[in-house]
Design an enzyme around this catalytic site. Structure first.
Site, short mmCIF file in Angstrom:
data_model
loop_
_atom_site.label_atom_id
_atom_site.label_comp_id
_atom_site.label_asym_id
_atom_site.label_seq_id
_atom_site.Cartn_x
_atom_site.Cartn_y
_atom_site.Cartn_z
N CYS A 46 0.81 -1.23 0.00
CA CYS A 46 0.00 0.00 0.00
C CYS A 46 0.84 1.27 0.00
O CYS A 46 0.47 2.27 -0.63
CB CYS A 46 -0.98 0.01 1.17
SG CYS A 46 -0.24 -0.18 2.80
N ASP A 168 -7.95 5.07 -1.07
CA ASP A 168 -7.44 3.84 -0.45
C ASP A 168 -6.82 2.94 -1.53
O ASP A 168 -7.52 2.53 -2.46
CB ASP A 168 -8.61 3.13 0.24
CG ASP A 168 -8.18 1.95 1.09
OD1 ASP A 168 -7.10 1.39 0.84
OD2 ASP A 168 -8.94 1.58 2.00
N HIS A 170 -5.85 -0.16 -1.27
CA HIS A 170 -5.96 -1.58 -0.97
C HIS A 170 -6.95 -2.33 -1.87
O HIS A 170 -7.20 -3.51 -1.66
CB HIS A 170 -6.36 -1.77 0.50
CG HIS A 170 -5.35 -1.26 1.47
ND1 HIS A 170 -5.28 0.06 1.85
CD2 HIS A 170 -4.33 -1.89 2.11
CE1 HIS A 170 -4.28 0.22 2.71
NE2 HIS A 170 -3.70 -0.94 2.88
#
Length: 211
Positions: A46, A168, A170
């Site tokens: 990440c 994000d 992810h």
């Protein structure tokens, strides 16, 4: 490798209906996420993906954005990581990201340390000034909360209510369009007090074309 989506926050409705101070990043970026280049980096990549998003700003182009292997090799060459780091599944944070921004000639990166997540409320004015002044995406990561992400904007009401626009990295899969990511919450407005772990420290890496 997937075709990367650009500016996936566009079209989101501001989190407040009433009066608010709202500022979002200027320029363009690409959304880098788990597996977007064919490498399965779930569980450790990440920070690299967020760094790649930072490197794609402000033109929203992949030109000059380093791959994960190049990032690890650069950190070895700079002496920040020991030999053998290249090819590992070791994560990186904001400090490594700032080094790589300078190394690869990307946007300028400025570090800011926040001792506890609750202290991020005290950084809202800094973030507002950053985005209102033409700044780019802000990487954020911590210790107890080691999940790197990017901030793209801030929204503050006249009371204590405040929100940050979070991207994000992810996500795993092939997003068809920004609306799909928005609906699933991979990019969206989050209330500051619930977005960060109050027991974790955080580092911020603010990007700009000229500090």
């Amino acid at each position: 490798a997937l075709e990367l989506l650009q500016d996936v926050h566009l079209g989101l409705v501001p989190p407040r209906r009433g009066p608010a101070r709202l500022a979002v990043l200027s320029g363009h970026y690409l959304y880098y996420h788990y597996g977007c280049d064919g490498l399965d980096d779930r569980g450790w990549g990440c920070g690299y993906r967020t760094l790649q998003t930072l490197c794609s700003w402000p033109k929203g182009q992949a030109t000059g954005v380093p791959g994960l292997d190049a990032v690890q090799a650069a950190l070895e060459d700079m002496g920040d990581k020991p030999r053998g780091f290249r090819g590992s599944r070791s994560w990186i944070g904001c400090v490594e990201a700032s080094l790589c921004l300078a190394h690869f000639g990307g946007p300028l990166g400025r570090l800011c340390h926040v001792p506890r997540g609750a202290g991020l409320c005290g950084e809202l004015e800094r973030l507002y000034s950053h985005f209102a002044g033409g700044g780019g995406p802000v990487m954020v990561g911590g210790d107890a909360d080691a999940q790197a992400k990017a901030l793209l904007g801030v929204c503050m009401g006249p009371d204590t209510e405040a929100y940050v626009l979070i991207l994000d990295p992810h996500y795993w899969g092939t997003p068809k369009n920004p609306r799909e990511l928005q609906a699933a919450g991979w990019v969206g407005w989050r209330e500051v007090n619930s977005a960060f772990d109050p027991c974790s420290f955080y580092n911020l890496c603010l990007t700009s074309c000229n500090f």
